[in-house]
Design a protein around this motif. Structure first.
Motif, PDB file in Angstrom:
ATOM      1  N   LYS A  64       0.808  -1.216   0.000  1.00  0.00           N
ATOM      2  CA  LYS A  64       0.000   0.000   0.000  1.00  0.00           C
ATOM      3  C   LYS A  64       0.841   1.266   0.000  1.00  0.00           C
ATOM      4  CE  LYS A  64      -3.756  -2.357   2.359  1.00  0.00           C
ATOM      5  NZ  LYS A  64      -4.657  -2.370   3.518  1.00  0.00           N
ATOM      6  N   ARG A  89       2.026   2.471 -12.608  1.00  0.00           N
ATOM      7  CA  ARG A  89       0.958   2.073 -11.692  1.00  0.00           C
ATOM      8  C   ARG A  89       0.354   3.258 -10.945  1.00  0.00           C
ATOM      9  NH1 ARG A  89       5.063  -1.144 -11.306  1.00  0.00           N
ATOM     10  NH2 ARG A  89       5.812  -0.258  -9.329  1.00  0.00           N
ATOM     11  N   PRO A 117      -1.073  -6.821  -5.194  1.00  0.00           N
ATOM     12  CA  PRO A 117      -0.558  -5.464  -5.051  1.00  0.00           C
ATOM     13  C   PRO A 117      -1.664  -4.510  -4.672  1.00  0.00           C
ATOM     14  CG  PRO A 117      -0.835  -6.000  -7.369  1.00  0.00           C
ATOM     15  CD  PRO A 117      -1.155  -7.259  -6.594  1.00  0.00           C
ATOM     16  N   SER A 168      -3.661  -1.470  -3.262  1.00  0.00           N
ATOM     17  CA  SER A 168      -3.288  -0.080  -3.110  1.00  0.00           C
ATOM     18  C   SER A 168      -4.210   0.683  -2.193  1.00  0.00           C
ATOM     19  CB  SER A 168      -3.290   0.596  -4.482  1.00  0.00           C
ATOM     20  OG  SER A 168      -4.586   0.511  -5.063  1.00  0.00           O
ATOM     21  N   SER A 224      -4.888  -6.377   2.049  1.00  0.00           N
ATOM     22  CA  SER A 224      -3.620  -7.046   1.794  1.00  0.00           C
ATOM     23  C   SER A 224      -3.435  -8.134   2.840  1.00  0.00           C
ATOM     24  CB  SER A 224      -2.468  -6.038   1.884  1.00  0.00           C
ATOM     25  OG  SER A 224      -1.242  -6.689   1.715  1.00  0.00           O
ATOM     26  N   GLN A 231      -3.913  -2.895  -9.825  1.00  0.00           N
ATOM     27  CA  GLN A 231      -4.178  -3.036  -8.407  1.00  0.00           C
ATOM     28  C   GLN A 231      -5.681  -3.104  -8.192  1.00  0.00           C
ATOM     29  OE1 GLN A 231      -2.290   0.295  -6.529  1.00  0.00           O
ATOM     30  NE2 GLN A 231      -0.230  -0.442  -6.948  1.00  0.00           N
ATOM     31  N   VAL A 265      -7.832  -8.967  -9.802  1.00  0.00           N
ATOM     32  CA  VAL A 265      -6.422  -8.674  -9.550  1.00  0.00           C
ATOM     33  C   VAL A 265      -5.489  -9.598 -10.321  1.00  0.00           C
ATOM     34  CG1 VAL A 265      -4.635  -8.750  -7.769  1.00  0.00           C
ATOM     35  CG2 VAL A 265      -6.794  -7.580  -7.317  1.00  0.00           C
TER      36      VAL A 265
END
Length: 703
Positions: free
Chosen positions: A73, A263, A405, A407, A427, A460, A474
């Motif tokens: 993050k 990204r 990944p 975010s 996450s 993400q 994802v």
């Protein structure tokens, strides 16, 4: 010119925030530092002070991560609806107190002249207090429109009476004065030694004579200091000052040519550039192009627990970052995209026509036929030394696992599975004990994380999309194996963002059409290169694809394992293939389905050469995640698989103690209460022939 090894960059605000100058505060009862810091702690951890009610300082600056970003993050989301992305990697707030005031032309002891000091990645904040103001008002962070908006929220908190006791009964009548008081409290908390400069790492114990470094760590320390090798200590000072241990930075600025990070959503605009000292967040140096691209060198303490490096999070591992330093000008194609004419677009995050201010001090001084300043083994040694700089209270990489990944920096992303909110992007915390003792629940947590709807531009999770939304997820925006193992065995290039089409052409090398029993022969060797066994066909009864996350991809690329030659070199060097923690790979199986079955499947439309489209449904998903030192793996199947006439080896026994909750583990249902209800994902089941063996030494493919 001076060289920072890592520029982890400052706060995530996307524009400078103008706010009334906060005057010094006269407190009513002059609380001692401990009382003021205790009040600042309450402010720091309070999400109600944000416009969304969900974002606190601690959301992005996790105390378990040395007050740096939670795993996965670093590029955080905020704003009034938690949907606005930051433009920079969240830094750690530790070891900032000794930063000198910002100076544009500071003369260092060695004679070099460079900008130095200040707070945040561009030094625009004059103090910790001023730095604390930025996220409170930034539109893409806590998103308060004014200091008065902050104070209106603060006056309603359970600790408002404590605030009045400290700053006077009428403190809330003057919002600007109250805002200044709040900043003083935050600054006091961030000056708490045990929290923000504890000096509890193994290296500190070594300096005190309490422990010895290993031989590898000693080699790494020597390389770190050697001006002809790592040269890291030229900016990340290792000498003690004033009787205090080193903070591993001299707070200077440099331009090392960090690649553009696709990204970051703002970078989708080709006219947008984050130029550090000369804007857009800092406004007083906009016209001085000789400072464009300059960012401040951060402390390297706790750097080993990060998963995003440089000001924009362009690199995800220390090894990838170190490779950039020693090969930037030797093999630029590894880090930068190519121009239409095939040439490499070096320093692609600086606009054309700007002066060349790239740092060329060692190890960035190599070019042509030179050898890198550090070998792979020496890079390993330097990383081993950097790992000694992790504070004792910080969560180490072996205790973290980022299943995706992710975010969206949401406060529900807790480190313990039982504290997670299943209805928001999250996450997964790496927890080998939980994975071993509660493997079925752990598998479902991976399943939810990896099947969260994704934003194709950032690769993400999309925090604005609910779980179950009809869009790519994802793992579908991760790197495809066919994009890693190219037919010519060439370097696949850096991890980049690709906007996926609404339908997938049948000629696209996304799929393999082999039978499951041929999985071990999915790729074969031709002229020393790995190539696909077959090409997909629009009439295939089954499509199978293999994907990997960024951690796995970067490990393969850094060691050149994308072709046979690279693999043979690694074998000859006696170096084992040992993927790092957080590496995750996916194998997915798709079958044609009827339109009336769409509501029961996660779907994909495949377009053939003649323009016709065929609907496929996801029938199986195999997850392999590095659960250091072993791999955790789980297989999920669609509930309809046993009744389909074309069902094959994906049929596995049902075994799910988490979903069955005390009943027989073969109850054959999905768990409730985790957000599956009402989505296509409620039709998938956890399968495995042996539920007690979800760990293996290497990623094994079942079926």
């Amino acid at each position: 010119m001076r060289i920072p090894l890592l520029c982890l960059a400052g706060l995530i605000a996307s524009a400078p925030v103008q706010a009334p100058a906060a005057a010094s505060v006269t407190v009513a009862a002059a609380p001692d530092d401990g009382a003021l810091a205790a009040l600042g702690r309450k402010l720091f951890f309070d999400p109600s002070l944000s416009a969304s009610g969900q974002l606190s300082c601690a959301t992005c600056h996790d105390p378990k991560r040395a007050y740096g970003p939670p795993a996965g993050k670093a590029i955080a989301f905020g704003g009034s609806t938690m949907s606005q992305s930051g433009t920079r990697a969240v830094p750690s707030l530790r070891y900032l107190r000794s930063s000198p005031p910002f100076a544009l032309d500071h003369r260092f002891i060695d004679g070099d002249i460079a900008p130095v000091g200040g707070f945040t990645w561009d030094g625009r904040a004059a103090s910790i207090r001023d730095q604390a103001e930025i996220p409170l008002l930034a539109p893409n962070e806590m998103a308060n429109g004014s200091p008065a908006a902050v104070i209106k929220k603060l006056a309603k908190t359970p600790y408002a009476a404590q605030f009045r006791a400290a700053f006077g009964p009428d403190i809330f009548k003057d919002p600007n004065h109250a805002f200044a008081a709040a900043l003083e409290a935050l600054a006091s908390f961030q000056n708490t030694p045990s929290e923000f400069f504890p000096f509890t790492s193994r290296y500190d114990a070594f300096l005190r004579g309490e422990v010895e470094l290993t031989e590898q760590e000693e080699r790494g320390a020597a390389l770190f200091k050697d001006p002809k090798k790592g040269n890291c200590a030229s900016c990340h000072l290792t000498s003690s000052r004033g009787g205090k241990p080193p903070v591993f930075t001299d707070y200077d600025f440099a331009n090392v040519g960090v690649p553009r990070n696709p990204r970051i959503p703002a970078n989708a605009d080709p006219s947008y550039f984050d130029l550090g000292l000369c804007g857009p967040q800092r406004s007083d140096l906009v016209g001085q192009r000789e400072y464009c691209g300059f960012f401040r060198a951060p402390t390297l303490r706790n750097v080993a627990i990060r998963d995003a490096f440089f000001h924009n999070g362009a690199f995800g591992t220390l090894r990838e970052l170190m490779s950039f330093y020693v090969e930037r000008d030797l093999a630029p194609e590894k880090f930068y995209p190519r121009n239409p004419d095939g040439t490499v677009h070096k320093a692609d995050d600086i606009p054309a026509g700007y002066p060349d201010t790239l740092d060329h001090d060692p190890p960035l001084d190599r070019g042509g036929s030179d050898h890198p300043a550090l070998t792979d083994a020496e890079i390993d040694d330097v990383i081993a030394f950097l790992q000694t700089l992790t504070d004792a209270d910080a969560v180490t990489p072996t205790a973290q696992h980022s299943a995706a990944p992710v975010s969206a920096a949401h406060p529900s992303a807790a480190n313990t599975p039982t504290a997670l909110d299943w209805h928001t992007p999250w996450s997964e915390s790496h927890n080998a004990h939980q994975a071993t003792t509660n493997p079925d629940e752990y598998a479902w947590r991976l399943f939810v994380a990896l099947n969260w709807p994704a934003a194709a531009q950032t690769r993400q999770p999309d925090p604005s999309a609910p779980f179950g939304a009809d869009k790519p997820v994802v793992w579908e925006v991760w790197q495809n194996a066919t994009d890693v193992y190219l037919e010519d065995g060439q370097d696949p290039g850096p991890w980049v963002t690709v906007r996926g089409p609404s339908t997938t052409p049948a000629t696209q090398t996304r799929f393999e059409t082999f039978s499951l029993k041929d999985i071990s022969n999915a790729r074969h060797i031709v002229a020393g290169k790995m190539v696909p066994l077959t090409t997909p066909a629009p009439t295939a009864k089954r499509l199978t694809e293999l994907r990997m996350n960024r951690t796995a991809f970067e490990y393969i690329r850094a060691r050149e394992l994308y072709n046979l030659d690279g693999q043979l070199r690694m074998v000859a060097a006696g170096r084992p293939v040992n993927f790092p923690p957080t590496s995750t790979e996916i194998k997915a199986s798709w079958r044609p389905i009827r339109p009336d079955e769409r509501a029961r499947y996660h779907t994909l439309e495949v377009r053939s050469a003649d323009g016709t489209e065929r609907l496929y449904g996801l029938t199986a998903l195999h997850i392999v995640a590095k659960d250091a030192p072993q791999w955790f793996w789980a297989t999920f199947e669609h509930v309809d698989n046993p009744t389909r006439p074309d069902a094959d080896g994906w049929q596995l026994p049902s075994s799910d103690r988490f979903a069955c909750r005390g009943e027989s583990a073969d109850c054959n249902r999905a768990p409730t209460g985790i957000g599956l209800e009402g989505t296509v994902w409620q039709n998938y089941r956890l399968r495995h022939p042996d539920p007690l063996r979800r760990h293996s030494e290497s990623p094994a493919v079942t079926g």
